[in-house]
Design a protein around this motif. Structure first.
Motif, PDB file in Angstrom:
ATOM      1  N   ARG A 100       6.530  14.599  -3.504  1.00 57.34           N
ATOM      2  CA  ARG A 100       6.865  13.471  -2.634  1.00 57.34           C
ATOM      3  C   ARG A 100       8.212  12.927  -3.070  1.00 57.34           C
ATOM      4  NH1 ARG A 100       3.372   7.898  -1.375  1.00 57.34           N
ATOM      5  NH2 ARG A 100       5.134   6.712  -0.570  1.00 57.34           N
ATOM      6  N   LYS A 101       9.136  12.908  -2.165  1.00 55.29           N
ATOM      7  CA  LYS A 101      10.481  12.448  -2.509  1.00 55.29           C
ATOM      8  C   LYS A 101      10.579  10.950  -2.287  1.00 55.29           C
ATOM      9  CE  LYS A 101      12.719  16.697  -1.046  1.00 55.29           C
ATOM     10  NZ  LYS A 101      11.891  16.948   0.150  1.00 55.29           N
ATOM     11  N   GLU A 102      10.129  10.209  -3.278  1.00 59.28           N
ATOM     12  CA  GLU A 102      10.250   8.761  -3.160  1.00 59.28           C
ATOM     13  C   GLU A 102      11.696   8.393  -3.445  1.00 59.28           C
ATOM     14  OE1 GLU A 102       7.434   7.710  -6.140  1.00 59.28           O
ATOM     15  OE2 GLU A 102       5.733   7.720  -4.791  1.00 59.28           O
ATOM     16  N   LYS A 103      12.380   7.963  -2.414  1.00 57.55           N
ATOM     17  CA  LYS A 103      13.790   7.627  -2.618  1.00 57.55           C
ATOM     18  C   LYS A 103      13.862   6.396  -3.525  1.00 57.55           C
ATOM     19  CE  LYS A 103      18.143   8.564  -1.550  1.00 57.55           C
ATOM     20  NZ  LYS A 103      18.815   7.962  -0.401  1.00 57.55           N
ATOM     21  N   ASP A 104      12.920   5.495  -3.348  1.00 55.71           N
ATOM     22  CA  ASP A 104      12.771   4.361  -4.253  1.00 55.71           C
ATOM     23  C   ASP A 104      14.055   3.578  -4.452  1.00 55.71           C
ATOM     24  OD1 ASP A 104      10.153   4.831  -4.547  1.00 55.71           O
ATOM     25  OD2 ASP A 104      10.242   5.486  -6.629  1.00 55.71           O
ATOM     26  N   GLU A 105      14.508   2.983  -3.371  1.00 53.57           N
ATOM     27  CA  GLU A 105      15.657   2.101  -3.521  1.00 53.57           C
ATOM     28  C   GLU A 105      15.214   0.663  -3.363  1.00 53.57           C
ATOM     29  OE1 GLU A 105      19.192   3.165  -1.523  1.00 53.57           O
ATOM     30  OE2 GLU A 105      19.395   4.927  -2.834  1.00 53.57           O
ATOM     31  N   ALA A 106      15.466  -0.092  -4.397  1.00 54.32           N
ATOM     32  CA  ALA A 106      15.047  -1.490  -4.399  1.00 54.32           C
ATOM     33  C   ALA A 106      16.022  -2.335  -3.605  1.00 54.32           C
ATOM     34  CB  ALA A 106      14.993  -1.999  -5.832  1.00 54.32           C
ATOM     35  N   LYS A 107      15.494  -3.227  -2.827  1.00 52.94           N
ATOM     36  CA  LYS A 107      16.329  -4.204  -2.120  1.00 52.94           C
ATOM     37  C   LYS A 107      15.924  -5.582  -2.632  1.00 52.94           C
ATOM     38  CE  LYS A 107      17.767  -5.467   2.522  1.00 52.94           C
ATOM     39  NZ  LYS A 107      17.663  -5.131   3.947  1.00 52.94           N
TER      40      LYS A 107
ATOM     41  N   ILE B 270      11.937  -5.414  -2.444  1.00 48.46           N
ATOM     42  CA  ILE B 270      11.242  -4.531  -1.508  1.00 48.46           C
ATOM     43  C   ILE B 270      11.644  -3.090  -1.793  1.00 48.46           C
ATOM     44  CG2 ILE B 270      11.043  -3.886   0.932  1.00 48.46           C
ATOM     45  CD1 ILE B 270       9.993  -6.562   0.754  1.00 48.46           C
ATOM     46  N   ILE B 271      10.667  -2.209  -1.860  1.00 56.77           N
ATOM     47  CA  ILE B 271      10.948  -0.775  -1.978  1.00 56.77           C
ATOM     48  C   ILE B 271      10.245  -0.095  -0.803  1.00 56.77           C
ATOM     49  CG2 ILE B 271      10.765   1.274  -3.461  1.00 56.77           C
ATOM     50  CD1 ILE B 271      10.165  -0.804  -5.788  1.00 56.77           C
ATOM     51  N   GLU B 272      11.013   0.319   0.159  1.00 53.43           N
ATOM     52  CA  GLU B 272      10.385   0.895   1.358  1.00 53.43           C
ATOM     53  C   GLU B 272       9.705   2.221   1.047  1.00 53.43           C
ATOM     54  OE1 GLU B 272      12.716   0.890   4.953  1.00 53.43           O
ATOM     55  OE2 GLU B 272      13.549  -1.100   4.485  1.00 53.43           O
ATOM     56  N   ASN B 273       8.629   2.478   1.775  1.00 53.51           N
ATOM     57  CA  ASN B 273       7.896   3.743   1.633  1.00 53.51           C
ATOM     58  C   ASN B 273       8.456   4.736   2.630  1.00 53.51           C
ATOM     59  OD1 ASN B 273       6.107   2.773  -0.334  1.00 53.51           O
ATOM     60  ND2 ASN B 273       4.787   1.866   1.241  1.00 53.51           N
ATOM     61  N   LYS B 274       9.492   5.447   2.225  1.00 48.52           N
ATOM     62  CA  LYS B 274      10.199   6.265   3.216  1.00 48.52           C
ATOM     63  C   LYS B 274       9.606   7.649   3.397  1.00 48.52           C
ATOM     64  CE  LYS B 274      14.547   3.934   3.539  1.00 48.52           C
ATOM     65  NZ  LYS B 274      15.739   3.582   2.785  1.00 48.52           N
TER      66      LYS B 274
ATOM     67  N   GLU C 111       0.852  -1.179   0.000  1.00 47.91           N
ATOM     68  CA  GLU C 111       0.000   0.000   0.000  1.00 47.91           C
ATOM     69  C   GLU C 111       0.896   1.239   0.000  1.00 47.91           C
ATOM     70  OE1 GLU C 111      -2.340  -3.074   0.225  1.00 47.91           O
ATOM     71  OE2 GLU C 111      -1.075  -2.797   1.971  1.00 47.91           O
ATOM     72  N   SER C 112       0.332   2.326  -0.488  1.00 48.92           N
ATOM     73  CA  SER C 112       1.091   3.557  -0.677  1.00 48.92           C
ATOM     74  C   SER C 112       1.796   4.031   0.601  1.00 48.92           C
ATOM     75  CB  SER C 112       0.146   4.654  -1.160  1.00 48.92           C
ATOM     76  OG  SER C 112       0.826   5.853  -1.361  1.00 48.92           O
ATOM     77  N   HIS C 113       1.100   3.971   1.702  1.00 53.94           N
ATOM     78  CA  HIS C 113       1.671   4.465   2.947  1.00 53.94           C
ATOM     79  C   HIS C 113       1.937   3.354   3.946  1.00 53.94           C
ATOM     80  CE1 HIS C 113       0.509   8.982   2.384  1.00 53.94           C
ATOM     81  NE2 HIS C 113       0.843   8.409   1.249  1.00 53.94           N
ATOM     82  N   GLY C 114       2.012   2.129   3.481  1.00 53.26           N
ATOM     83  CA  GLY C 114       2.391   1.022   4.361  1.00 53.26           C
ATOM     84  C   GLY C 114       3.903   0.953   4.476  1.00 53.26           C
ATOM     85  N   TYR C 115       4.395  -0.174   4.931  1.00 57.96           N
ATOM     86  CA  TYR C 115       5.832  -0.299   5.156  1.00 57.96           C
ATOM     87  C   TYR C 115       6.621  -0.260   3.847  1.00 57.96           C
ATOM     88  CZ  TYR C 115      10.292  -2.520   6.197  1.00 57.96           C
ATOM     89  OH  TYR C 115      11.624  -2.792   6.281  1.00 57.96           O
ATOM     90  N   ALA C 116       6.084  -0.897   2.815  1.00 59.29           N
ATOM     91  CA  ALA C 116       6.826  -1.001   1.561  1.00 59.29           C
ATOM     92  C   ALA C 116       5.888  -1.404   0.443  1.00 59.29           C
ATOM     93  CB  ALA C 116       7.928  -2.064   1.688  1.00 59.29           C
ATOM     94  N   VAL C 117       6.309  -1.149  -0.777  1.00 61.43           N
ATOM     95  CA  VAL C 117       5.719  -1.835  -1.916  1.00 61.43           C
ATOM     96  C   VAL C 117       6.812  -2.765  -2.447  1.00 61.43           C
ATOM     97  CG1 VAL C 117       4.124   0.029  -2.535  1.00 61.43           C
ATOM     98  CG2 VAL C 117       6.395  -0.072  -3.601  1.00 61.43           C
ATOM     99  N   GLY C 118       6.414  -3.702  -3.280  1.00 62.76           N
ATOM    100  CA  GLY C 118       7.419  -4.622  -3.788  1.00 62.76           C
ATOM    101  C   GLY C 118       6.818  -5.633  -4.724  1.00 62.76           C
TER     102      GLY C 118
ATOM    103  N   SER D 209      -3.075   3.361  -5.188  1.00 63.90           N
ATOM    104  CA  SER D 209      -2.186   4.492  -5.457  1.00 63.90           C
ATOM    105  C   SER D 209      -1.276   4.213  -6.646  1.00 63.90           C
ATOM    106  CB  SER D 209      -1.314   4.728  -4.225  1.00 63.90           C
ATOM    107  OG  SER D 209      -0.230   5.567  -4.536  1.00 63.90           O
ATOM    108  N   GLY D 210      -0.877   5.268  -7.313  1.00 58.20           N
ATOM    109  CA  GLY D 210       0.118   5.138  -8.370  1.00 58.20           C
ATOM    110  C   GLY D 210       1.429   4.579  -7.826  1.00 58.20           C
ATOM    111  N   ARG D 211       1.600   4.695  -6.527  1.00 55.76           N
ATOM    112  CA  ARG D 211       2.800   4.165  -5.872  1.00 55.76           C
ATOM    113  C   ARG D 211       3.012   2.686  -6.199  1.00 55.76           C
ATOM    114  NH1 ARG D 211       7.429   4.817  -4.240  1.00 55.76           N
ATOM    115  NH2 ARG D 211       8.216   3.656  -2.466  1.00 55.76           N
ATOM    116  N   GLU D 212       1.918   1.956  -6.343  1.00 50.60           N
ATOM    117  CA  GLU D 212       2.029   0.517  -6.640  1.00 50.60           C
ATOM    118  C   GLU D 212       2.808   0.270  -7.916  1.00 50.60           C
ATOM    119  OE1 GLU D 212       0.900  -2.860  -9.103  1.00 50.60           O
ATOM    120  OE2 GLU D 212       0.005  -0.876  -9.353  1.00 50.60           O
TER     121      GLU D 212
END
Lengths: 362, 362, 362, 362
Positions: free
Chosen positions: C58-65, C83-87, C17-24, C126-129
């Motif tokens: 919104r500054k999505e740092k968007d670093e994939a792990k 995993i891409i954390e929602n920072k 979810e957009s504001h959950g822990y992470a998308v991935g 959300s478009g975040r997905e």
């Protein structure tokens, strides 16, 4: 993987009720360019057909008609629809028991699920449906043969009489094919036959064990962690009517072994990896080892027996007794062999295609 | 139904290697509105965790972290991603044997299939992967409980010692849960333990039988003719590492029965259809009867043994000998019980959702 | 093909979810042996990230792990979990409107379907997905490049301003990549930017057209009659939030053509079949022609606008007014380009693998 | 979702070549207890049949024969196989051009994919295949009607002549059904007809736009994030031969709107949520809003034209010219309407069943 469709890339959808107009199948995903005629299918249908003295007297002529997907004797890569007309269906024997749930049959469960059922000859739940699987399997076998993969089935045990076999699987298979009960041990065959005859005399039926050996499967087939080669084969084979168990290699026996007995030790010879034994039945971690696949299926006795049994009337919900007359095999193991071969062929070919190992035109 | 995804409507995708960062799963298709917390999952993970004296000393802390799909303690109907970090992974024991194919393991077959493998702790083919299944199964169980469906698993046999059980399944299950080897027969347990100890002393391992009973399944579940309830369960259960066979009800025994013994006769009582016996194991024609499902799985002995075995070096293609040290359960049956419960839950819930029996919000 | 999984052989399951822990996402079916590092994914994530002056602050740092499936910098053939954390999630702007259905958004429909929703930032809708899709698509692109297949996307039209392009697609693409709105026509770009600025000033948003060109697709890709290459791509692309239409080649214009205009005439040159035109957009009868695929997508204006709109309170069922504040792109077309490229890559690679054109280890 | 099967729970597999023995389909997953006769299917087949003065003179009698799945006039819940014999196939017109790739047709691409093709009448790629879809769709429509869902299709535009419609969809539909080109605007119809006649005289063909409206779909249908209702419908509809684009609601127009124009504002009336407009076409975030679904399809002109075109000989690989004679519709839009209705019905019913909204017996 759905109700009436088997496979993901090489897909067979079967249809038809036992006493309806026809049973049949649509084979989708077959590579183009395969030589295919109706005789290729009829040959396998004849193997499945009630043949021996102990099989159902219903004379299923079982002639496959290919109505699409083949042009100038070759497959087009488009769906191959096959129709097998139900020519010898005779529903009279079922009329008297049409509201009774035959014990061991799917009458009650179909009714519970669908709220209706075709009571004539078992309808969709009849063994008749397996003719369509054998038709689809015949095509799969033809494709597999191009890759050097052969499937051999036989009756490993009937009515408690175990066939003692050794030697190469090709020979065992040939012996079985000559037996009217697909029993590859000529000596023991007479005991098995006697038990079948005895059961018939007493209005009874018997079960047995189907054994399947697959030769020529390349190492590396199967998709972990769920669509393992053995898991998928188990799915394919447990879907055969009357099958109550399936095991690979040492199977249930391996539960009583120790690690060092159960593990198949390995060696290298001329740059090739080999195994000293095959307790795994040709699959490790769900992926084929390149050895023979060895599979055994438990087949329960034919549920249709003339002996009187307690049952219920699905309409009136009253207790009743039933004696199932009709035309029934006292032992379906020899015919289940052919269906098991077909399902094995479908599963292996589908796994190969899923893995990209079969070109879309041959 | 694919490699790493189980299910069609309620779908679990697992990921992770034994000694990688984490194992985990994504559960898609879970109804919305289910109360769900990490403890619901951890409870089941603890049951699977090596616990007894005879289990692997690897201390898998196994704490599930839910990273999506749950909001204000309830499921959203969106995918639930769960991560279980690999905190106690120690790859040193594998370094010395990283090019050797451990007999009975998937080392050779993964290499044959993928041309590569993560040699640390078995990589993807490790039993560790099953933690992710148990996590997914924990959610499935919670949903099933809302429909009165309960799954009970125990060790039916270990190292050839058979548990003698009778009485209600709830009690059998409770007894098993108190046993460190999930053995529900306190008297025989000591024999089983002794055989395990003996195996350990000799650098060996033992196998056994997992029994699963499912209570509360409605009649009418399962999709003929291929996605039969039992075929689908066989697929689910054969995908568990080390399982070499599966049977329903009388299973392989039914091959030796006669029709009248094997058939479950029926009666009506107070308008309800009942069965006098349950040789079918709760499934007829691939559709559930409403009786208990009864399933048995053959589990082979742990392939990792310290006893010396012949094998091959996958890199040099030379013959070698191997003694697998690491931390291994001499008997994985008790842990396989928990995984089998999870897979059973996943299969049954998926069949129910496929059939439209579960609303999308609870 | 299911809710949160795209693909049949190369499969991507997204979560978060957009504001959950992470998308991935979990990518299953990727061939083994592919070089893969986090930077391969981050590069594409940066392209999707809000970057220009007109994009969401919104500054999505968007670093994939990458947490599984890669070992020693190469893919294992096992599932790749990312995993891409929602920072930078900030839910405060949503609190005041958490019970209101934002017009043009999925608030009402999620509520109707699931009976619940995560109101923070659009939750799952959300478009975040799409960041997770881009991560999966980055891997698919890497595999496709090995087969000489390249996917180029750009903004073909923004706020009614059409880019006039000609020349080779590589150049058009390069121009677009230099534009902050991915607009490949430097002259017209200023008009488009002015319309965006105007919209922003008025609390409004604008839409546009994404164009996708795929070069290097072999002839013969696609599975008739349903899983046609264009049908599957339409499925992939229509699943992108805000896309309201899709067309191939001449698309809707072809409805006004005559047969001789619409048909692409053919020729042979040096033994190769060629086409004089490409109104078909590279697909005939659902199978690729070997020409470029040409696809256009209609993207509606961002539904989040500060202008006051009429709406309803989902809890109280009362009429209300809403002004959506938060951080929103006045025009999401440039970012949709990157998502469209990803979905195109996923669809094409899956079709190739389904057809057996990609070996399981590279 | 595979080559020749549409759907996941309600599944239609079609088969058959244009000039083979028959086309047909197998419908799997239909609920039991639905009244169904051949006339239910034939009624829809007649709507699709070339009928008007401007349609192909091939007299497809198109009589469906149900060969399984129906017993005593009701569906059994088992697969319904339907055969439509190809009675009026005449391959002579194709003999002279059997090695030529007809421009705009799938001749070249089938050849590239399968290495072979049935050249008679387009083989599998013929519009004839859509008769099987219409047969399957007829059953889906019957089921949907039980849930109050009706699908209306008509020609929205032909040869550039746009129908001006307003009023209730039922009336528009009725008008269209009375028109030989399914054109709901009697005034403009003459212009459209004139353009078709003109095209015929010149050995040409014309295209147009199909419009589909679905009434009665409940809010909440569709599975985000990939199997969105609109994505799935796009997949279904783009699989129809000659369709080159699909849009929902305002579609491509929405690319030129501003947010406040595009967003559909909402209100509550008598406890029901309503929308002031329907630019979304009944879908938000991939989930239905409960409004009408509004879909438009671009249909290219019939590729078979007698006008001379440049092409290639697939066997000799030489440049040639072709004039396609045979029997062809100068405009297939009116017939595509019926196929589009069928595909819409299949997609919606499948989504409903996937979501558990349809009981397995009615």
């Amino acid at each position: 993987m759905t109700g009436n469709t088997f496979g993901r890339v090489f897909r067979v959808t079967t249809f038809g009720e036992s006493h309806g107009y026809a049973v049949g199948c649509v084979v989708d995903g077959c590579p183009a360019g395969l030589s295919l005629g109706e005789e290729d299918i009829n040959r396998e249908l004849r193997r499945r057909r009630p043949g021996g003295r102990f099989a159902s007297p219903r004379k299923e002529k079982d002639e496959a008609k290919i109505i699409s997907g083949v042009f100038e004797d070759k497959t087009l890569g488009t769906p191959i629809a096959i129709i097998i007309e139900n020519k010898d269906a005779d529903s009279r024997a079922y009329e008297g028991i049409k509201d009774l749930a035959r014990p061991g049959h799917a009458d009650y469960t179909y009714f519970a699920k669908f709220g209706t059922r075709d009571w004539r000859g078992g309808g969709r739940a009849s063994g008749r449906e397996t003719a369509a699987r054998v038709a689809g399997g015949a095509i799969a076998k033809k494709v597999l043969e191009k890759f050097g993969i052969r499937i051999y089935g036989y009756s490993g045990e009937i009515a408690g009489v175990k066939a003692e076999v050794d030697g190469e699987i090709e020979e065992i298979f040939e012996k079985a094919e000559k037996s009217e009960i697909r029993f590859p041990d000529a000596e023991k065959e007479e005991f098995a036959l006697e038990r079948i005859r005895e059961a018939m005399r007493e209005g009874e039926s018997v079960g047995g064990i189907v054994e399947i050996v697959v030769r020529g499967v390349p190492a590396g087939l199967g998709e972990p962690v769920f669509m393992k080669a053995d898991a998928y084969l188990a799915y394919a084979l447990m879907s055969i009517p009357a099958v109550k168990g399936v095991e690979f290699g040492a199977g249930f026996e391996s539960a009583r072994m120790r690690g060092s007995e159960s593990n198949d030790e390995m060696y290298v010879e001329k740059g090739q990896v080999g195994f000293y034994t095959n307790n795994a039945g040709g699959v490790l971690g769900g992926i084929t080892t390149g050895q023979d696949l060895i599979i055994r299926l438990a087949v329960k006795p034919t549920p249709s027996i003339s002996k009187i049994q307690k049952t219920v009337n699905l309409k009136t919900l009253e207790n009743e007794e039933i004696s199932v007359k009709g035309r029934h095999d006292p032992c379906i193991v020899p015919r289940a062999v052919v269906v098991a071969e077909a399902m094995t062929a479908l599963a292996i070919l589908d796994l190969m295609m899923l893995q990209g190992l079969v070109p879309r035109f041959l």
